[in-house]
Structure formats: C-alpha cells, structure tokens
Design an enzyme around this catalytic site. Structure first.
Site, PDB file in Angstrom:
ATOM      1  N   LYS A   1       0.850  -1.212   0.000  1.00  0.00           N
ATOM      2  CA  LYS A   1       0.000   0.000   0.000  1.00  0.00           C
ATOM      3  C   LYS A   1       0.875   1.248   0.000  1.00  0.00           C
ATOM      4  CE  LYS A   1      -1.757   1.598   3.991  1.00  0.00           C
ATOM      5  NZ  LYS A   1      -1.561   3.029   4.312  1.00  0.00           N
ATOM      6  N   ASN A   2       1.890   1.280   0.875  1.00  0.00           N
ATOM      7  CA  ASN A   2       2.669   2.504   1.054  1.00  0.00           C
ATOM      8  C   ASN A   2       3.721   2.722  -0.020  1.00  0.00           C
ATOM      9  OD1 ASN A   2       1.051   3.047   3.178  1.00  0.00           O
ATOM     10  ND2 ASN A   2       2.534   2.503   4.765  1.00  0.00           N
TER      11      ASN A   2
ATOM     12  N   ARG B   1      -4.662  10.651   4.365  1.00  0.00           N
ATOM     13  CA  ARG B   1      -3.562  11.610   4.535  1.00  0.00           C
ATOM     14  C   ARG B   1      -2.548  11.513   3.404  1.00  0.00           C
ATOM     15  NH1 ARG B   1      -1.910  13.674   8.282  1.00  0.00           N
ATOM     16  NH2 ARG B   1       0.241  13.186   7.753  1.00  0.00           N
TER      17      ARG B   1
ATOM     18  N   CYS C   1      -5.021  12.457  12.685  1.00  0.00           N
ATOM     19  CA  CYS C   1      -5.784  11.217  12.572  1.00  0.00           C
ATOM     20  C   CYS C   1      -5.683  10.520  13.923  1.00  0.00           C
ATOM     21  CB  CYS C   1      -5.239  10.353  11.447  1.00  0.00           C
ATOM     22  SG  CYS C   1      -3.692   9.581  11.886  1.00  0.00           S
TER      23      CYS C   1
ATOM     24  N   ARG D   1       0.305  14.462  13.187  1.00  0.00           N
ATOM     25  CA  ARG D   1       0.864  14.211  11.861  1.00  0.00           C
ATOM     26  C   ARG D   1       0.939  15.470  10.982  1.00  0.00           C
ATOM     27  NH1 ARG D   1      -1.352   8.584   9.774  1.00  0.00           N
ATOM     28  NH2 ARG D   1       0.510   8.693   8.495  1.00  0.00           N
ATOM     29  N   PRO D   2       1.707  16.459  11.436  1.00  0.00           N
ATOM     30  CA  PRO D   2       1.864  17.683  10.630  1.00  0.00           C
ATOM     31  C   PRO D   2       2.656  17.415   9.353  1.00  0.00           C
ATOM     32  CG  PRO D   2       3.330  17.692  12.523  1.00  0.00           C
ATOM     33  CD  PRO D   2       2.477  16.465  12.654  1.00  0.00           C
ATOM     34  N   VAL D   3       2.672  18.385   8.461  1.00  0.00           N
ATOM     35  CA  VAL D   3       3.397  18.217   7.181  1.00  0.00           C
ATOM     36  C   VAL D   3       4.334  19.394   6.922  1.00  0.00           C
ATOM     37  CG1 VAL D   3       1.718  16.700   6.058  1.00  0.00           C
ATOM     38  CG2 VAL D   3       1.406  19.200   5.944  1.00  0.00           C
TER      39      VAL D   3
ATOM     40  N   GLN E   1       7.431  19.657   7.199  1.00  0.00           N
ATOM     41  CA  GLN E   1       8.691  19.317   6.506  1.00  0.00           C
ATOM     42  C   GLN E   1       8.498  19.307   4.992  1.00  0.00           C
ATOM     43  OE1 GLN E   1      11.574  18.974   8.325  1.00  0.00           O
ATOM     44  NE2 GLN E   1      10.208  19.599   9.988  1.00  0.00           N
TER      45      GLN E   1
ATOM     46  N   ASP F   1       4.423   0.425  11.998  1.00  0.00           N
ATOM     47  CA  ASP F   1       3.200  -0.167  11.429  1.00  0.00           C
ATOM     48  C   ASP F   1       3.014  -1.619  11.827  1.00  0.00           C
ATOM     49  OD1 ASP F   1       3.241   1.631   8.242  1.00  0.00           O
ATOM     50  OD2 ASP F   1       2.754   2.227  10.298  1.00  0.00           O
TER      51      ASP F   1
ATOM     52  N   ILE G   1       7.692   6.646  17.126  1.00  0.00           N
ATOM     53  CA  ILE G   1       7.386   7.408  15.903  1.00  0.00           C
ATOM     54  C   ILE G   1       6.143   8.282  16.075  1.00  0.00           C
ATOM     55  CG2 ILE G   1       6.867   7.265  13.436  1.00  0.00           C
ATOM     56  CD1 ILE G   1       9.684   6.272  14.082  1.00  0.00           C
TER      57      ILE G   1
ATOM     58  N   ARG H   1      -8.854  -0.439   4.362  1.00  0.00           N
ATOM     59  CA  ARG H   1      -8.001   0.603   3.776  1.00  0.00           C
ATOM     60  C   ARG H   1      -6.648   0.023   3.384  1.00  0.00           C
ATOM     61  NH1 ARG H   1      -7.622   6.142   6.805  1.00  0.00           N
ATOM     62  NH2 ARG H   1      -6.204   6.280   5.040  1.00  0.00           N
TER      63      ARG H   1
HETATM   64  C1  EPZ Z   1       4.150   6.952   6.478  1.00  0.00           C
HETATM   65  O1  EPZ Z   1       3.362   7.979   7.053  1.00  0.00           O
HETATM   66  C2  EPZ Z   1       3.231   5.758   6.308  1.00  0.00           C
HETATM   67  N1  EPZ Z   1       2.139   6.106   5.390  1.00  0.00           N
HETATM   68  C3  EPZ Z   1       2.668   5.343   7.663  1.00  0.00           C
HETATM   69  O2  EPZ Z   1       1.883   4.176   7.462  1.00  0.00           O
HETATM   70  C4  EPZ Z   1       3.835   4.998   8.580  1.00  0.00           C
HETATM   71  O3  EPZ Z   1       3.338   4.681   9.863  1.00  0.00           O
HETATM   72  C5  EPZ Z   1       4.788   6.190   8.680  1.00  0.00           C
HETATM   73  O4  EPZ Z   1       5.218   6.587   7.358  1.00  0.00           O
HETATM   74  C6  EPZ Z   1       6.030   5.873   9.503  1.00  0.00           C
HETATM   75  O5  EPZ Z   1       6.707   4.794   8.941  1.00  0.00           O
HETATM   76  C7  EPZ Z   1       2.383   6.112   4.060  1.00  0.00           C
HETATM   77  O6  EPZ Z   1       3.488   5.841   3.615  1.00  0.00           O
HETATM   78  C8  EPZ Z   1       1.238   6.451   3.161  1.00  0.00           C
HETATM   79  P1  EPZ Z   1       6.196  10.225   8.653  1.00  0.00           P
HETATM   80  P2  EPZ Z   1       3.966   9.479   7.115  1.00  0.00           P
HETATM   81  O7  EPZ Z   1       6.102  11.506   7.901  1.00  0.00           O
HETATM   82  O8  EPZ Z   1       4.869   9.712   5.975  1.00  0.00           O
HETATM   83  C9  EPZ Z   1       6.376  13.422  12.152  1.00  0.00           C
HETATM   84  C10 EPZ Z   1       0.007   2.778   7.689  1.00  0.00           C
HETATM   85  O9  EPZ Z   1      -0.465   2.224   8.667  1.00  0.00           O
HETATM   86  N2  EPZ Z   1       6.349  14.437  11.076  1.00  0.00           N
HETATM   87  O10 EPZ Z   1       7.341   9.304   8.383  1.00  0.00           O
HETATM   88  O11 EPZ Z   1       2.828  10.387   7.328  1.00  0.00           O
HETATM   89  C11 EPZ Z   1       5.089  12.608  12.193  1.00  0.00           C
HETATM   90  O12 EPZ Z   1       4.104  13.275  12.962  1.00  0.00           O
HETATM   91  C12 EPZ Z   1       0.480   4.219   7.787  1.00  0.00           C
HETATM   92  O13 EPZ Z   1       0.167   2.245   6.556  1.00  0.00           O
HETATM   93  C13 EPZ Z   1       6.358  15.786  11.414  1.00  0.00           C
HETATM   94  O14 EPZ Z   1       6.376  16.139  12.602  1.00  0.00           O
HETATM   95  O15 EPZ Z   1       4.836   9.409   8.446  1.00  0.00           O
HETATM   96  C14 EPZ Z   1       5.545  11.329  12.838  1.00  0.00           C
HETATM   97  O16 EPZ Z   1       5.591  11.514  14.239  1.00  0.00           O
HETATM   98  C15 EPZ Z   1       0.191   4.803   9.162  1.00  0.00           C
HETATM   99  N3  EPZ Z   1       6.336  16.724  10.429  1.00  0.00           N
HETATM  100  C16 EPZ Z   1       6.972  11.156  12.308  1.00  0.00           C
HETATM  101  O17 EPZ Z   1       7.380  12.456  11.852  1.00  0.00           O
HETATM  102  C17 EPZ Z   1       6.312  16.375   9.091  1.00  0.00           C
HETATM  103  O18 EPZ Z   1       6.314  17.286   8.246  1.00  0.00           O
HETATM  104  C18 EPZ Z   1       7.079  10.196  11.129  1.00  0.00           C
HETATM  105  O19 EPZ Z   1       6.086  10.563  10.209  1.00  0.00           O
HETATM  106  C19 EPZ Z   1       6.302  14.998   8.763  1.00  0.00           C
HETATM  107  C20 EPZ Z   1       6.325  14.047   9.755  1.00  0.00           C
END
Ligand code: EPZ
Length: 451
Positions: A57-58, A127, A151, A156-158, A160, A339, A361, A431
């Site tokens: 999926k990812n 997301r 969620c 989960r801010p963006v 970055q 995950d 995480i 999902r």
């Molecule tokens: C990806 O989410 C995956 N989703 C998630 O899988 C997975 O849990 C996660 O990576 C960690 O491995 C997809 O790939 C579609 P991150 P993502 O940005 O990219 C913080 C599932 O179950 N952060 O690596 O959203 C964030 O809050 C899903 O399949 C910021 O603070 O995760 C988290 O604490 C759930 N600011 C950490 O970093 C940002 O701008 C890692 O998040 C970005 C992230």
C-alpha cells in the site's frame, strides 16, 4: 383494525427498527454501508497452508502520484486492491489523470491533467493525498492541496514537506485549511529535514526530479517503499543517486517519460500474517513475498520461538508452542516498523512472559490497548511505553477498530482468543488489507464478514 391504523402501526414499527440500526445518522430506509461491516472470528484454530502477499500500500500510493510527473503512460503491476488505492485513483482522476485499473494492473496517463487541486473532502479520508503536492508543483508550477489534518494515531503535521518545497523556491501560503503552492520552476538545493519522514521524503523526491539543478535530500527515509518509488522514477528518466540510503542526490531533468513497474510486496501485510501464526500456532508459507525487507520483525518473531524459513519469494513460519514475550521499540527503517507495533503487541498478549513495547514514531499509537484489554489482555501504558503481561488465554468479545493497524491487531487477538470476537468498523482494515478475512479463512481461520 382498519387498514389506515394497520398502516400506521407498520410504519411506527419500521421507524422503531430504523432507530435501533447502528451506524451514524442512518436515514430512513438507508444504512451507512461502511459502518455495518463486521468480522466475526471464532478463535483457537491453528493456521496451516499458503497465503499470497499483495503489493505494498505505502509503495503504491506515492507511485500512483508519480503518474502526475509525465504526459506518457505508466504501466503498473501488483497494485493492491485496497480502499486507499481506490481513494487515491479517485483523487487523481478528478485532476484529469487517466487511470485504467483491472485487477492488480493500473495504467496511468498524465497528458490531460487540467486541475491542480486536492479538495478537503477527499484529503480528509486519506492523509497520503498530500503526496500530490510535490509532483503538481514540479510539473505544473502550482498546487492547491488541503491540509490533511490529524488522525487517530497522532497530529501528523506536514511542515517538513512545505519547508522543503520553499527551500526549492516554491511560494507557499496556507489559508482556509489549504496549502497554495506556486513556482515558476523549482530549483535544486540541499535539504535537511528535522526528522525522518517517509511521505516527506517521497514528496520532495518527486519535486526534485524535475527541478533545475541538483537537490540533496539529507536525513532521507530509507523505507523500502521510498526505494520502490525512486526505482520507478529512475525508470522514467530521473537521475537519483543514493537510493536506499539516508542521502538522496537528484539531478533535475526537464521531462520524464513513461515506464512499466511492479509494486514491491507489502512487508507490513507480510508481518501481520506472520504475527497471526505466532499468536495462534501453525505452519504457514507466505508467497509472492520479499524476505529482505522485514528483518527486524523476523528477528523478533524468532525470539518468540517461531521458526522462520526464507525462500526466494516465500517466508514460512512454524509455531508449535506458546510464544515467548519479546521487548521491542519502534524506529525508522531498517529498525522495527511502527506499522507492526500493534500486531506484535497481540502476540505478546498471549506470551508466557511479560514484555514492554516502546513507540517512538507516533505520539498516540496505543489505541488498540484498551480494545485488547477487553479481550482479557493485561496491558498498562505509561507515556509511549506499553507493559504487557502475557495471559494464558484471551476471551472473545465485541471490539472496535480505531485505525488500520489497530484493527489488524484485534483480528490477530481474535484468532488467538477462545470464543467469538466481533471486530466492528472493519472499513479501517479494508483501507490497507486486500481481503484479509479470505486469506485467513484459506489457512483454516474461522472468520467471516457480515454486512
Ligand atoms: C508513512 O506515514 C506511512 N504512510 C505510515 O503508514 C507509517 O506509519 C509512517 O510513514 C512511519 O513509517 C504512508 O506511507 C502512506 P512520517 P507518514 O512523515 O509519511 C512526524 C500505515 O499504517 N512528522 O514518516 O505520514 C510525524 O508526525 C500508515 O500504513 C512531522 O512532525 O509518516 C511522525 O511523528 C500509518 N512533520 C513522524 O514524523 C512532518 O512534516 C514520522 O512521520 C512529517 C512528519
């Protein structure tokens, strides 16, 4: 009784019945279908046989967004049949991306894209929609993407993703819940993200491949799904060095062309079924799998006493005794994946020893704990650590899924529990898992879906 009176009684009776129907705001005569699906599991059955693994999926989600980067066709195989893939295709189609899906094959064509918008009503359900941001700005110089919002597992801010695009010269404003991005042409630069972010790396990578000059992504995520996306981009003509490492060096090009690509197998689906066998006992071989991308999970499963045998594209797990309790903490790849945390916790619930699990995480990824405790587990949480006291047996009960991996954890616990477990709100599961109950039933689980 006159016919009129009879009709009134029947209508009242019907209305009464509607009032009891579960699910939010059920309109007269209508049921909200997705709220109604449940899984009924009768636990205690050993699992034996073979399960085919679907595409990741990812990996599929960012790879579908890569279709925005070219006017040529991209042919994808091994695309999993998931609700999130359907949602992503709907989002991309409303921008004008053509997408033909048949079974696990998807053919994309981005030569008629006429909208650079990702509206809130679509982004709020998934997301990963944020992944259209980088490609849209890279190819069309603009994007209007709803902020995803938080969620169940965290805020989960963006920021970055936004910081990286601004560093590449995009003008970004945020108003009324939308990210507005504009750039004549993105310019390559060196970006160091504050933390390792999977979709952040993917967004910035898809922005960099069409930028002017060189981009260096430091602190890049090394998840296999990032690597799979990078491998597709290279097939499309992108110039990327350091694939698989935490430093990606991208030489921007003017145009990308079409390609053909098979999505890698889903390591989290693989780990989920391995945990199901570790918790229930049995002998199952997973086929169409990748053995080299979930070592951290396999190592921990061996610590429980399971015997794991790797083949070219198969993984076999044999579990004949009660699992031993295993301590672990989640970290970025190649460490133990967040995950897989909920699923492995279900194994620890029925272990002979106590164990502790630390989630590093996400700030709120223990939503499955209180549901597992409803099944008789003994779990206490303190901050981001869960202390699990293994119990001799779990006892089936009605439980409710809160997020994708929590629902997988409840299924595993239900398979190990004695008696009947009813998992509600199964749309969370759909999902990210392709027909999970059918795959489990094929290896002897007593599990069925009821509408
Ligand atoms: C990806 O989410 C995956 N989703 C998630 O899988 C997975 O849990 C996660 O990576 C960690 O491995 C997809 O790939 C579609 P991150 P993502 O940005 O990219 C913080 C599932 O179950 N952060 O690596 O959203 C964030 O809050 C899903 O399949 C910021 O603070 O995760 C988290 O604490 C759930 N600011 C950490 O970093 C940002 O701008 C890692 O998040 C970005 C992230």
């Amino acid at each position: 009784m006159t016919a009129l009176l009879l009709a009134i009684c029947v209508a009242m009776q019907k209305r009464g019945a509607e009032k009891e129907t579960p699910g939010k705001n059920v309109k007269a005569g209508k049921t909200c279908k997705k709220d109604m699906d449940k899984l009924i599991i009768s636990g205690g059955k050993r699992l034996t046989g073979e399960i085919p693994i679907s595409g990741a999926k990812n990996a599929a989600l960012p790879i579908l967004c890569a279709g925005l980067l070219t006017g040529d066709s991209i042919e994808l195989q091994n695309v999993p049949r998931l609700h999130d893939v359907t949602t992503m295709l709907r989002l991309l189609r409303q921008m004008g991306l053509q997408a033909e899906q048949s079974g696990e094959q998807v053919i994309l064509n981005g030569n008629a894209i006429n909208k650079c918008d990702a509206p809130y009503d679509m982004v709020k359900t998934m997301r990963a929609s944020i992944l259209v941001l980088g490609p849209l700005v890279a190819r069309f110089g603009e994007a209007r993407v709803s902020l995803p919002g938080g969620c169940a597992i965290g805020s989960r801010p963006v920021e970055q993703h936004i910081k990286g695009l601004e560093a590449m010269g995009a003008e970004i404003t945020i108003e009324a819940g939308y990210i507005h991005a504009k750039a004549k042409r993105l310019k390559g630069t060196r970006i160091v993200t504050d933390m390792i972010t999977v979709t952040g790396t993917e967004n910035l990578l898809m922005a960099a491949v069409l930028a002017d000059g060189q981009t260096v992504l430091e602190n890049a995520a090394r998840e296999p799904e990032v690597t799979d996306l990078a491998n597709l981009l290279v097939k499309m003509g992108a110039k990327i060095d350091g694939i698989g490492t935490d430093r990606l060096v991208v030489q921007g090009v003017d145009k990308l062309h079409g390609a053909s690509h098979a999505v890698i197998p889903d390591r989290i689906e693989t780990g989920t079924f391995l945990c199901a066998v570790a918790a229930t006992g049995g002998d199952v071989t997973l086929t169409k799998a990748r053995c080299d991308i979930l070592d951290a999970v396999v190592d921990k499963l061996c610590e429980t006493g399971a015997v794991v045998t790797k083949g070219a594209d198969t993984i076999r797990i044999q579990m004949s005794a009660r699992p031993k309790g295993v301590n672990f903490r989640t970290t970025e790849y190649p460490g133990f994946p967040t995950d897989m945390q909920a699923q492995f916790m279900a194994v620890n619930c029925v272990a002979g020893e106590s164990s502790h699990i630390t989630e590093t995480i996400f700030e709120n990824r223990f939503m499955h704990v209180q549901e597992l405790n409803r099944l008789g587990a003994l779990i206490k949480t303190e901050g981001n650590t869960a202390f699990v006291k293994g119990v001799d047996k779990l006892v089936g009960a009605p439980v409710m899924a809160t997020d994708l991996r929590a629902s997988a954890s409840l299924v595993i616990a239900g398979l190990a529990a004695q008696g009947e477990t009813i998992v509600d709100r199964v749309y969370h599961l759909d999902r990210g898992y392709d027909r999970m109950e059918m795959k489990l039933a094929a290896v002897g689980a007593d599990i069925r879906r009821v509408k």
